[in-house]
Design a protein around this motif. Sequence first.
Motif, PDB file in Angstrom:
ATOM      1  N   CYS A 119      -3.971   7.790   0.526  1.00 23.07           N
ATOM      2  CA  CYS A 119      -3.355   6.480   0.454  1.00 23.07           C
ATOM      3  C   CYS A 119      -4.154   5.628  -0.522  1.00 23.07           C
ATOM      4  N   SER A 150      -8.983   3.543  -1.514  1.00 24.53           N
ATOM      5  CA  SER A 150      -8.152   4.718  -1.275  1.00 24.53           C
ATOM      6  C   SER A 150      -8.795   5.531  -0.159  1.00 24.53           C
ATOM      7  N   SER A 182      -4.511   1.338  -1.854  1.00 25.79           N
ATOM      8  CA  SER A 182      -4.158  -0.055  -1.592  1.00 25.79           C
ATOM      9  C   SER A 182      -3.277  -0.607  -2.699  1.00 25.79           C
ATOM     10  N   SER A 183      -2.698  -1.766  -2.424  1.00 25.99           N
ATOM     11  CA  SER A 183      -1.767  -2.377  -3.375  1.00 25.99           C
ATOM     12  C   SER A 183      -2.417  -2.640  -4.725  1.00 25.99           C
ATOM     13  N   GLN A 229      -9.280   0.190   5.528  1.00 24.14           N
ATOM     14  CA  GLN A 229      -9.063   1.429   4.780  1.00 24.14           C
ATOM     15  C   GLN A 229      -8.692   2.599   5.684  1.00 24.14           C
ATOM     16  N   LYS A 276       1.250  -4.944   2.142  1.00 21.25           N
ATOM     17  CA  LYS A 276      -0.209  -4.945   2.107  1.00 21.25           C
ATOM     18  C   LYS A 276      -0.836  -5.747   3.237  1.00 21.25           C
ATOM     19  N   CYS A 315      -4.935   3.427   6.626  1.00 20.63           N
ATOM     20  CA  CYS A 315      -3.854   3.717   5.692  1.00 20.63           C
ATOM     21  C   CYS A 315      -3.373   5.170   5.714  1.00 20.63           C
ATOM     22  N   HIS A 356       0.864  -1.176   0.000  1.00 19.66           N
ATOM     23  CA  HIS A 356       0.000   0.000   0.000  1.00 19.66           C
ATOM     24  C   HIS A 356       0.906   1.233   0.000  1.00 19.66           C
TER      25      HIS A 356
END
Length: 129
Positions: free
Chosen positions: A50, A58, A52-53, A107, A101, A110, A33
């Motif tokens: 941010c 986001s 995610s992978s 969420q 990750k 992050c 991430h």
Amino acid sequence: QLQLVESGGGLVQPGGSLRLSCAASALSLNYYHIGWFRQAPGKEREGVSCISSSGDFSNYADSVKGRFTVSRDNAKDTVYLQMNSLKPEDTAIYYCAVVPKAIITVQSMCLIETFYWYWGQGTQVTVSS
């Protein structure tokens, strides 16, 4: 050697736009991430955005929602932060950071910088007329 390099910062007038990039070397971003953080003079560093992978989630700080957009190109090991409608209060050094990750599964986590393992050196963004 693992390295994150931010670019795209600069001086822009209020209302203008910039796109920041974060390029990774010796690291495949597919497994990480990515977070964007910023630190203004005299202030604590804060989470901005941010992703995610896989890009399936986001998150954004309230102060930038609707103005900033995060995206990623895993094939290029690069993450972007499109910043529109910039305000003087957006002036700061912007950093990208990565976290495996598996470490962040929710969420809302992050944007918390303490989770992040590797950091770039930062790029200066100045919004001024």
